[in-house]
Motif scaffolding. Structure first.
Motif, PDB file in Angstrom:
ATOM      1  N   GLN A 130     -13.131   2.602  27.285  1.00  9.60           N
ATOM      2  CA  GLN A 130     -14.280   3.500  26.801  1.00  9.60           C
ATOM      3  C   GLN A 130     -14.943   2.978  25.304  1.00  9.60           C
ATOM      4  OE1 GLN A 130     -15.487   6.086  28.730  1.00  9.60           O
ATOM      5  NE2 GLN A 130     -17.006   5.478  27.365  1.00  9.60           N
ATOM      6  N   ALA A 131     -13.907   2.722  24.542  1.00  9.47           N
ATOM      7  CA  ALA A 131     -14.343   2.377  23.155  1.00  9.47           C
ATOM      8  C   ALA A 131     -15.075   0.917  23.119  1.00  9.47           C
ATOM      9  CB  ALA A 131     -13.150   1.874  22.337  1.00  9.47           C
ATOM     10  N   ILE A 132     -14.847  -0.137  23.952  1.00  9.46           N
ATOM     11  CA  ILE A 132     -15.556  -1.228  24.144  1.00  9.46           C
ATOM     12  C   ILE A 132     -16.744  -0.871  24.810  1.00  9.46           C
ATOM     13  CG2 ILE A 132     -15.491  -3.588  25.301  1.00  9.46           C
ATOM     14  CD1 ILE A 132     -12.547  -3.445  24.994  1.00  9.46           C
ATOM     15  N   LEU A 133     -16.642  -0.144  25.970  1.00  6.41           N
ATOM     16  CA  LEU A 133     -18.034   0.301  26.732  1.00  6.41           C
ATOM     17  C   LEU A 133     -19.043   0.980  25.615  1.00  6.41           C
ATOM     18  CD1 LEU A 133     -16.734   1.340  30.042  1.00  6.41           C
ATOM     19  CD2 LEU A 133     -18.174  -0.532  29.815  1.00  6.41           C
ATOM     20  N   SER A 134     -18.394   1.708  24.918  1.00  7.19           N
ATOM     21  CA  SER A 134     -19.453   2.641  23.854  1.00  7.19           C
ATOM     22  C   SER A 134     -20.085   1.752  22.956  1.00  7.19           C
ATOM     23  CB  SER A 134     -18.447   3.605  23.286  1.00  7.19           C
ATOM     24  OG  SER A 134     -18.056   4.620  24.179  1.00  7.19           O
ATOM     25  N   ALA A 135     -19.185   0.414  22.571  1.00  2.68           N
ATOM     26  CA  ALA A 135     -19.775  -0.192  21.564  1.00  2.68           C
ATOM     27  C   ALA A 135     -20.748  -1.323  22.290  1.00  2.68           C
ATOM     28  CB  ALA A 135     -18.560  -1.272  21.097  1.00  2.68           C
ATOM     29  N   ALA A 136     -20.543  -1.663  23.536  1.00  6.08           N
ATOM     30  CA  ALA A 136     -21.639  -2.436  23.997  1.00  6.08           C
ATOM     31  C   ALA A 136     -22.942  -1.752  24.323  1.00  6.08           C
ATOM     32  CB  ALA A 136     -21.016  -2.757  25.687  1.00  6.08           C
ATOM     33  N   GLN A 137     -22.913  -0.270  24.429  1.00  9.88           N
ATOM     34  CA  GLN A 137     -24.090   0.211  24.401  1.00  9.88           C
ATOM     35  C   GLN A 137     -25.088   0.370  23.081  1.00  9.88           C
ATOM     36  OE1 GLN A 137     -22.518   4.306  25.833  1.00  9.88           O
ATOM     37  NE2 GLN A 137     -23.596   3.975  27.561  1.00  9.88           N
ATOM     38  N   SER A 138     -24.342   0.059  21.981  1.00  9.12           N
ATOM     39  CA  SER A 138     -25.120   0.199  20.927  1.00  9.12           C
ATOM     40  C   SER A 138     -24.814  -0.995  20.059  1.00  9.12           C
ATOM     41  CB  SER A 138     -24.240   1.246  19.917  1.00  9.12           C
ATOM     42  OG  SER A 138     -23.272   0.909  19.628  1.00  9.12           O
ATOM     43  N   SER A 139     -24.726  -2.200  20.832  1.00  4.82           N
ATOM     44  CA  SER A 139     -24.427  -3.583  19.998  1.00  4.82           C
ATOM     45  C   SER A 139     -25.426  -4.438  20.813  1.00  4.82           C
ATOM     46  CB  SER A 139     -23.176  -3.998  20.322  1.00  4.82           C
ATOM     47  OG  SER A 139     -23.072  -4.560  21.748  1.00  4.82           O
ATOM     48  N   PRO A 140     -25.683  -5.638  20.017  1.00  2.00           N
ATOM     49  CA  PRO A 140     -26.692  -6.655  20.526  1.00  2.00           C
ATOM     50  C   PRO A 140     -26.482  -7.082  22.134  1.00  2.00           C
ATOM     51  CG  PRO A 140     -25.813  -7.144  18.280  1.00  2.00           C
ATOM     52  CD  PRO A 140     -24.833  -6.261  18.871  1.00  2.00           C
TER      53      PRO A 140
END
Length: 448
Positions: A130-140
């Motif tokens: 979930q942490a990685i997916l959350s990061a993907a939503q707000s990253s380049p």
């Protein structure tokens, strides 16, 4: 993966051993006296101090190393990053810290061409996933790749994170991935049997929980792999009789998460949880009948309360409606936000669950309120009044106090007109009402 994190017999051994056991002071002394050790690695696996700290969850040391400008994307012998090792070992604090430090979530290793997302799914660390997916939503990544493409990223053998989670019996990870847009019917390349879907792999692994979730999100029981096998045949081959019973094409179709609900903007998380719970309860009732080895039986419809039994004459039109005006059976748990009309989660699903959705013909039109016919824009958790007339959000629909509220209420508004719709009847035939009991995963069925 079975990779050792032991330090080689070298001058750096003291530093790496201190990192591994979390001896912060010793690490600090080493780096003050010999700062060049920051860029040294172990002899065989080429693990840096950052790899070792991440794999062992030593967040204080990891933070110190990052503050010293150590590369968060350092590569070991297999081109694995510290983030991959943290995800592999379920070290959520290290995962978050590395992402915060700018670690690249799109790095691929050289073993199987996998990313940190693959590792989190494979090893079943749902919090890391979930942490990685959350990061993907707000990253380049969301801009350069697109979020949906990242969720369905493939390894060197054509496996998506969902394939790996299903094969390894990781139902929580399966649910998170499906909830984030993972393709439920995607086929693999060379992973497992070529052409396998997540449902094939869950059948191979024998996970009822994974199969339940995949079916509830529209997995096709008739899709074939490259060898022409459907998931049912795979389950039989690996002697998972209970899984085979659910996957048997001749058994009752499961309810599927209604496609129209996906188009309701900002579906409230609590409301969504209630809807998912209702969907799974209906499917578990179906499972109970299938795993018993009996023919799928329809639940006996509960008679609608008569005017004399319900006490409609004695209740004013302004009283709160706590029993669903559609089925007269369940507590109202879902509210249409704009118009304020309420219904139970089962009947909300029934608006969209006439049949298993066909991707080529499924309507993208949002459902409408059965009472006022206005388009449903947002669903929220309904509020009820307890016995002391205090407002409360519904949190536990199975509590005895809420069950007692299945008594007479004002059924005047819109109920008679909606009862002519076929949705409720269709829903009860497909899944049934009531909680139902979940069959144990190791429960066997009688074979002819």
């Amino acid at each position: 993966m079975g990779q050792g994190l032991s330090c080689g017999a070298s001058q750096e051994n003291g530093l790496f051993s201190a990192v591994q056991v979390g001896d912060f002071q010793t690490v600090e002394v080493f780096l003050k006296t010999e700062p060049h050790l920051l860029h040294h690695t172990t002899v065989y696996d080429r693990h840096s101090a950052l790899h070792i700290a991440a794999a062992n969850g030593k967040i204080e040391i990891l933070s110190m190393l990052l503050e010293k400008s150590m590369n968060p994307d350092a590569l070991n012998r297999h081109k694995q990053t510290p983030l991959m090792l943290a995800a592999m070992h379920g070290k959520i604090s290290c995962v978050k810290k590395l992402i915060e430090a700018g670690a690249n979530i799109l790095k691929f290793d050289s073993l199987h061409g996998r990313t940190c997302l693959h590792y989190a799914a494979y090893y079943g660390h749902s919090d890391c996933l979930q942490a990685i997916l959350s990061a993907a939503q707000s990253s380049p990544v969301a801009v350069s790749w697109g979020y949906a493409r990242f969720v369905n990223i493939r390894d060197a053998r054509g496996a998506t994170p969902l394939h790996l989670a299903a094969r390894q019996r990781r139902p929580e990870c399966v649910h998170i991935l499906l909830d984030n847009g993972a393709l439920v019917c995607a086929s693999t390349g060379g992973y497992g049997c070529p052409g396998s879907t997540p449902l094939h792999l869950a059948a191979r692994g024998g996970s009822l929980d994974c199969i339940r979730k995949l079916l509830a999100w529209g997995a096709d029981r008739l899709q074939r792999d490259a060898s022409g096998r459907i998931p049912y045949v795979v389950a039989l081959k690996h002697k998972h009789g209970d899984c085979a019973a659910l996957l048997n094409p001749s058994s009752a179709e499961p309810l599927v998460w209604p496609a129209p609900l996906k188009f309701i903007s900002e579906l409230n998380e609590e409301a969504k949880s209630l809807l998912e719970q209702a969907l799974m309860e209906a499917n578990r009732e179906r499972e109970r009948n299938i795993l018993k080895g009996t023919a799928f039986s329809l639940p006996s419809p509960s008679p609608s309360p008569s005017r004399s039994d319900s006490g409609l004459d004695s209740i004013s039109e302004t009283s709160d409606t706590e029993v669903c005006c559609i089925c007269f059976e369940q507590i109202c748990t879902i509210e249409v936000q704009d118009c304020g009309h309420q219904m139970c989660a089962q009947c909300t699903l029934a608006l969209c669950c006439h049949n298993k959705p066909n991707p080529t013909t499924a309507s993208l039109t949002p459902p409408v309120c059965p009472f006022c016919r206005s388009t449903i824009v947002q669903l929220v958790v309904a509020k009820i009044k307890s016995y002391d007339d205090a407002d409360h959000d519904i949190t536990d629909v199975s509590s005895p106090k809420l069950r007692k509220l299945r008594k007479s209420r004002n059924f005047s508004e819109g109920s008679s007109s909606f009862k002519s719709l076929s949705a409720v009847g269709s829903f009860s035939k497909m899944g049934g009402r009531g909680s139902g009991r979940v069959a144990a995963e190791n429960e066997s069925i009688d074979k002819p």
